[in-house]
Design a protein around this motif. Structure first.
Motif, PDB file in Angstrom:
ATOM      1  N   ILE A 297     -10.089   1.058  -6.082  1.00 34.85           N
ATOM      2  CA  ILE A 297      -9.775   0.892  -4.875  1.00 34.85           C
ATOM      3  C   ILE A 297     -10.872   1.465  -3.993  1.00 34.85           C
ATOM      4  O   ILE A 297     -10.769   2.793  -4.124  1.00 34.85           O
ATOM      5  CB  ILE A 297      -8.358   1.364  -4.337  1.00 34.85           C
ATOM      6  CG1 ILE A 297      -7.315   0.512  -5.001  1.00 34.85           C
ATOM      7  CG2 ILE A 297      -8.221   1.143  -2.740  1.00 34.85           C
ATOM      8  CD1 ILE A 297      -6.010   0.795  -4.765  1.00 34.85           C
ATOM      9  N   GLU A 298     -11.590   0.807  -3.235  1.00 37.13           N
ATOM     10  CA  GLU A 298     -12.763   1.497  -2.315  1.00 37.13           C
ATOM     11  C   GLU A 298     -12.331   1.568  -0.776  1.00 37.13           C
ATOM     12  O   GLU A 298     -11.793   2.655  -0.426  1.00 37.13           O
ATOM     13  CB  GLU A 298     -14.016   0.499  -2.417  1.00 37.13           C
ATOM     14  CG  GLU A 298     -14.553   0.686  -3.865  1.00 37.13           C
ATOM     15  CD  GLU A 298     -15.768  -0.069  -4.156  1.00 37.13           C
ATOM     16  OE1 GLU A 298     -16.658  -0.098  -2.987  1.00 37.13           O
ATOM     17  OE2 GLU A 298     -16.163  -0.417  -5.139  1.00 37.13           O
ATOM     18  N   PHE A 299     -12.188   0.539  -0.102  1.00 36.50           N
ATOM     19  CA  PHE A 299     -11.833   0.736   1.210  1.00 36.50           C
ATOM     20  C   PHE A 299     -10.332   0.522   1.294  1.00 36.50           C
ATOM     21  O   PHE A 299      -9.547  -0.228   0.605  1.00 36.50           O
ATOM     22  CB  PHE A 299     -12.187  -0.474   2.240  1.00 36.50           C
ATOM     23  CG  PHE A 299     -13.961  -0.600   1.977  1.00 36.50           C
ATOM     24  CD1 PHE A 299     -14.378   0.352   3.412  1.00 36.50           C
ATOM     25  CD2 PHE A 299     -14.667  -1.059   1.376  1.00 36.50           C
ATOM     26  CE1 PHE A 299     -15.804   0.301   3.356  1.00 36.50           C
ATOM     27  CE2 PHE A 299     -16.160  -0.712   1.400  1.00 36.50           C
ATOM     28  CZ  PHE A 299     -16.733  -0.223   2.393  1.00 36.50           C
ATOM     29  N   VAL A 300      -9.543   1.320   2.087  1.00 30.38           N
ATOM     30  CA  VAL A 300      -8.074   1.548   2.051  1.00 30.38           C
ATOM     31  C   VAL A 300      -7.786   0.654   3.360  1.00 30.38           C
ATOM     32  O   VAL A 300      -8.083   1.064   4.658  1.00 30.38           O
ATOM     33  CB  VAL A 300      -7.632   2.799   2.196  1.00 30.38           C
ATOM     34  CG1 VAL A 300      -6.233   2.945   2.544  1.00 30.38           C
ATOM     35  CG2 VAL A 300      -7.921   3.477   0.867  1.00 30.38           C
ATOM     36  N   HIS A 301      -6.964  -0.373   3.056  1.00 28.82           N
ATOM     37  CA  HIS A 301      -6.696  -1.296   4.580  1.00 28.82           C
ATOM     38  C   HIS A 301      -5.265  -0.972   4.831  1.00 28.82           C
ATOM     39  O   HIS A 301      -4.310  -0.822   4.211  1.00 28.82           O
ATOM     40  CB  HIS A 301      -6.684  -2.737   4.093  1.00 28.82           C
ATOM     41  CG  HIS A 301      -8.050  -3.168   3.911  1.00 28.82           C
ATOM     42  ND1 HIS A 301      -8.620  -3.660   4.530  1.00 28.82           N
ATOM     43  CD2 HIS A 301      -8.810  -3.364   2.676  1.00 28.82           C
ATOM     44  CE1 HIS A 301      -9.956  -4.122   4.189  1.00 28.82           C
ATOM     45  NE2 HIS A 301     -10.139  -3.781   2.850  1.00 28.82           N
ATOM     46  N   GLN A 302      -4.887  -0.587   6.165  1.00 22.47           N
ATOM     47  CA  GLN A 302      -3.595  -0.472   6.850  1.00 22.47           C
ATOM     48  C   GLN A 302      -3.295  -1.898   7.004  1.00 22.47           C
ATOM     49  O   GLN A 302      -3.745  -2.673   7.810  1.00 22.47           O
ATOM     50  CB  GLN A 302      -3.745   0.472   7.896  1.00 22.47           C
ATOM     51  CG  GLN A 302      -4.335   1.966   7.510  1.00 22.47           C
ATOM     52  CD  GLN A 302      -3.453   2.600   6.523  1.00 22.47           C
ATOM     53  OE1 GLN A 302      -2.255   2.361   6.394  1.00 22.47           O
ATOM     54  NE2 GLN A 302      -4.212   3.338   5.689  1.00 22.47           N
ATOM     55  N   SER A 303      -1.958  -2.289   6.805  1.00 26.14           N
ATOM     56  CA  SER A 303      -1.289  -3.387   7.385  1.00 26.14           C
ATOM     57  C   SER A 303      -1.440  -3.775   8.894  1.00 26.14           C
ATOM     58  O   SER A 303      -0.930  -2.876   9.617  1.00 26.14           O
ATOM     59  CB  SER A 303       0.192  -3.627   6.840  1.00 26.14           C
ATOM     60  OG  SER A 303       0.063  -3.705   5.197  1.00 26.14           O
ATOM     61  N   LYS A 304      -1.810  -4.671   9.168  1.00 27.58           N
ATOM     62  CA  LYS A 304      -1.851  -5.076  10.687  1.00 27.58           C
ATOM     63  C   LYS A 304      -0.977  -6.318  11.041  1.00 27.58           C
ATOM     64  O   LYS A 304       0.281  -5.958  10.907  1.00 27.58           O
ATOM     65  CB  LYS A 304      -3.206  -5.331  11.203  1.00 27.58           C
ATOM     66  CG  LYS A 304      -4.336  -3.900  11.322  1.00 27.58           C
ATOM     67  CD  LYS A 304      -5.681  -4.383  11.367  1.00 27.58           C
ATOM     68  CE  LYS A 304      -6.372  -2.912  11.087  1.00 27.58           C
ATOM     69  NZ  LYS A 304      -8.128  -3.237  11.453  1.00 27.58           N
ATOM     70  N   LYS A 305      -1.440  -7.346  11.188  1.00 26.62           N
ATOM     71  CA  LYS A 305      -0.574  -8.597  11.356  1.00 26.62           C
ATOM     72  C   LYS A 305      -0.214  -8.829   9.829  1.00 26.62           C
ATOM     73  O   LYS A 305       0.694  -9.639   9.561  1.00 26.62           O
ATOM     74  CB  LYS A 305      -1.502  -9.660  12.094  1.00 26.62           C
ATOM     75  CG  LYS A 305      -1.696  -9.423  13.430  1.00 26.62           C
ATOM     76  CD  LYS A 305      -2.145 -10.754  14.199  1.00 26.62           C
ATOM     77  CE  LYS A 305      -1.087 -11.931  14.353  1.00 26.62           C
ATOM     78  NZ  LYS A 305      -1.677 -12.949  14.912  1.00 26.62           N
ATOM     79  N   CYS A 306      -0.990  -8.587   8.970  1.00 25.84           N
ATOM     80  CA  CYS A 306      -0.755  -9.030   7.473  1.00 25.84           C
ATOM     81  C   CYS A 306       0.127  -7.826   6.853  1.00 25.84           C
ATOM     82  O   CYS A 306      -0.008  -6.774   7.273  1.00 25.84           O
ATOM     83  CB  CYS A 306      -2.145  -9.487   6.659  1.00 25.84           C
ATOM     84  SG  CYS A 306      -2.719 -10.710   7.144  1.00 25.84           S
ATOM     85  N   LEU A 307       0.652  -8.204   5.494  1.00 17.45           N
ATOM     86  CA  LEU A 307       1.144  -7.180   4.752  1.00 17.45           C
ATOM     87  C   LEU A 307       0.007  -7.004   3.594  1.00 17.45           C
ATOM     88  O   LEU A 307      -0.390  -8.115   2.886  1.00 17.45           O
ATOM     89  CB  LEU A 307       2.371  -7.616   4.116  1.00 17.45           C
ATOM     90  CG  LEU A 307       2.953  -6.804   2.932  1.00 17.45           C
ATOM     91  CD1 LEU A 307       3.313  -5.353   3.420  1.00 17.45           C
ATOM     92  CD2 LEU A 307       4.412  -7.845   2.434  1.00 17.45           C
ATOM     93  N   ILE A 308      -0.334  -5.956   3.224  1.00 16.06           N
ATOM     94  CA  ILE A 308      -1.532  -5.593   2.321  1.00 16.06           C
ATOM     95  C   ILE A 308      -0.912  -4.893   1.108  1.00 16.06           C
ATOM     96  O   ILE A 308      -0.325  -3.855   1.398  1.00 16.06           O
ATOM     97  CB  ILE A 308      -2.559  -5.009   2.968  1.00 16.06           C
ATOM     98  CG1 ILE A 308      -3.430  -5.819   4.000  1.00 16.06           C
ATOM     99  CG2 ILE A 308      -3.782  -4.746   1.711  1.00 16.06           C
ATOM    100  CD1 ILE A 308      -4.734  -5.364   4.558  1.00 16.06           C
ATOM    101  N   THR A 309      -1.120  -5.323  -0.102  1.00 18.68           N
ATOM    102  CA  THR A 309      -0.813  -5.004  -1.318  1.00 18.68           C
ATOM    103  C   THR A 309      -2.250  -4.446  -2.059  1.00 18.68           C
ATOM    104  O   THR A 309      -2.902  -5.324  -2.452  1.00 18.68           O
ATOM    105  CB  THR A 309       0.203  -5.341  -2.093  1.00 18.68           C
ATOM    106  OG1 THR A 309       1.289  -5.768  -1.425  1.00 18.68           O
ATOM    107  CG2 THR A 309       0.611  -4.826  -3.515  1.00 18.68           C
TER     108      THR A 309
END
Length: 497
Positions: A297-309
């Motif tokens: 995993i490189e860039f860590v995404h925080q859930s905004k409008k979406c749910l991210i797994t």
């Protein structure tokens, strides 16, 4: 108010590590992505000195008038900032960075844009504990981030080496590393699973994070001298399509409900960063479930409008293909596959894209046409016609990119863009991929662009040199003719055909 007070907030916020003032260049900032231009006006020496003079006290004016030996601190917003001239530079070059007190002497740090070791720094190794090895490595990683370097290379027989603006720079005055030192450094941050993998396979990949500094992608290997490593900086924050200069036509691919979108290019061409920007756009504009499968995993995404797994191969799942197969039972709308490595993974990705999901993936290919050929050629001859039909139906776009050195420092991506329409689908289905560049050339109004045209536009805008465009071009004869038509002489460029 001094004019540079308007630029200092970039340092305070952490968006930049230093401000660079240089004769015959605009005001620039050093960021994790390289040098970024702050102003459009090219400064003369007198203008550089005038800007610095606005910050200086009376006791520092003599050095400014003489244009040499400039070094003082400036107080802004209750913080001190070191203003220092780079010695031995061919032009007047002045850096402004946060003032840091040395623990041992109380003197300000004197680190330069040329990577120099500070006086009094202890040599690396030998280490008496795992913590000491980790501290020494993380010290290098902090230097890497403060310099805006893309990579750190550790090699037996060499001092630490940074890649800055596309060039390799050795850490000056530092002794060469030995195998024991490099091994201790790498094992100090290596997860147990990767230690076992390295001991049996002799190379491994993983991610490392220094909280409040950055995340890093780490590769450890063996070469003829011993253990070696390449550690790449990953931006702490996700990048946006606006920051990346991604065209509206490519952004539109993020609004599809199904299909396959590929980002391709050689290693180190910024594929992960482009994918990060596309995922961020989806995250901000749609209400869907995004599953990413990466290694690491490189860039860590925080859930905004979406749910991210986000799942990491070897940590959260056994392989790309097993995670991709399992993803279909996890209610996904969008799936990102970090790398389409093998036939089975590609086959599952194609089927997933056909069955109502949007799939993003990467391949190590240099053009849109070669990307299609690479996918088809992965399969046995008796399946290739079927795969062409599946690709013709599911492929929606290919973005093939390469990184180029910018004039004045930093790097910029040149992108070939293929947007699949009926004409392109027909060529894929019939195996006539050799004609795809012609389609791209004649469909510019739809947002398509060949790599050569993208490189040529960067030359015309004076973003990159003509020689750099020629070196990065795939179709060199065509590029040579176009550059000469613009009045550029590339006779002395190595490797001209």
């Amino acid at each position: 108010m001094p004019q540079l007070d308007k630029v200092l907030p970039r340092l305070e916020s952490g968006a930049a590590t230093q401000i660079l003032l240089e004769t015959n260049a605009p005001i620039r900032c050093m960021t994790p992505n390289g040098l970024q231009q702050v102003s459009t006006q090219v400064l003369s020496q007198s203008q550089v000195l005038a800007l610095v003079g606005e910050l200086a006290g009376p006791e520092d004016r003599a050095a400014i008038v003489a244009a040499e030996g400039i070094k003082f601190t400036y107080t802004w917003n209750e913080k001190q900032w070191l203003v220092q001239q780079e010695p031995d530079a061919s032009t007047t070059r002045i850096h402004i960075r946060p003032w840091v007190e040395r623990e041992s002497t109380g003197e300000p740090s004197t680190d330069q844009s040329t990577v120099r070791k500070r006086e009094g720094d202890a040599p690396f190794g030998p280490f008496h504990s795992n913590d000491a090895a980790k501290a020494a490595l993380e010290k290098l990683l902090r230097i890497q981030c403060s310099r805006g370097a893309a990579d750190l290379h550790l090699r037996v027989g060499e001092p630490p080496i940074f890649r800055m603006g596309g060039d390799l720079l050795r850490l000056e005055d530092e002794a060469a590393l030995d195998d024991q030192t490099v091994t201790a450094m790498m094992r100090s941050i290596m997860p147990d699973k990767n230690k076992k993998e390295f001991d049996t396979q002799w190379d491994t990949d993983f991610a490392h994070e220094i909280e409040g500094v950055s995340r890093f992608r780490v590769n450890v290997l063996r070469d003829r001298h011993g253990v070696a490593s390449v550690i790449r900086t990953i931006a702490s924050n996700t990048v946006t399509v606006e920051q990346m200069g991604i065209s509206p036509e490519v952004q539109a691919l993020c609004h599809l409900t199904k299909g396959l979108v590929l980002v391709t290019g050689p290693t180190g061409s910024g594929k992960s960063t482009t994918l990060c920007a596309l995922v961020d756009l989806v995250n901000r504009t749609r209400s869907d479930h995004i599953i990413t499968i990466e290694d690491p995993i490189e860039f860590v995404h925080q859930s905004k409008k979406c749910l991210i797994t986000q799942r990491q191969v070897g940590v959260h799942t056994q392989s790309f293909k097993s995670a991709l197969r399992a993803a279909l039972r996890e209610d996904p709308d969008i799936i990102l596959v970090g790398e389409l490595r093998d036939l089975e993974t590609i086959a599952i990705a194609l089927e997933t894209a056909e069955t109502g999901h949007l799939v993003f993936g990467t391949l190590h290919t240099s053009t849109a046409a070669s990307t299609i050929n690479r996918i088809v050629d992965q399969f046995p001859a008796d399946r290739q016609d079927q795969i062409r039909i599946m690709l013709a139906e599911s492929l929606k776009g290919v973005i093939s990119q390469t990184l180029c050195k910018k004039i004045g420092g930093g790097r910029v991506a040149a992108r070939e863009i293929l947007l699949v329409n009926k004409a392109v689908s027909a060529l894929i289905r019939e195996g006539k991929t050799v004609q795809i560049p012609n389609i791209i050339q004649t469909q510019k109004k739809l947002g398509m662009e060949t790599l050569n045209d993208a490189l040529l536009n960067l030359v015309k805008s004076k973003t990159i040199e003509a020689e750099e465009a020629y070196v990065k071009a795939v179709e060199k004869k065509e590029m040579s003719a176009k550059l000469r038509a613009l009045g550029h002489n590339i006779d002395n460029v190595a490797g001209e055909e």
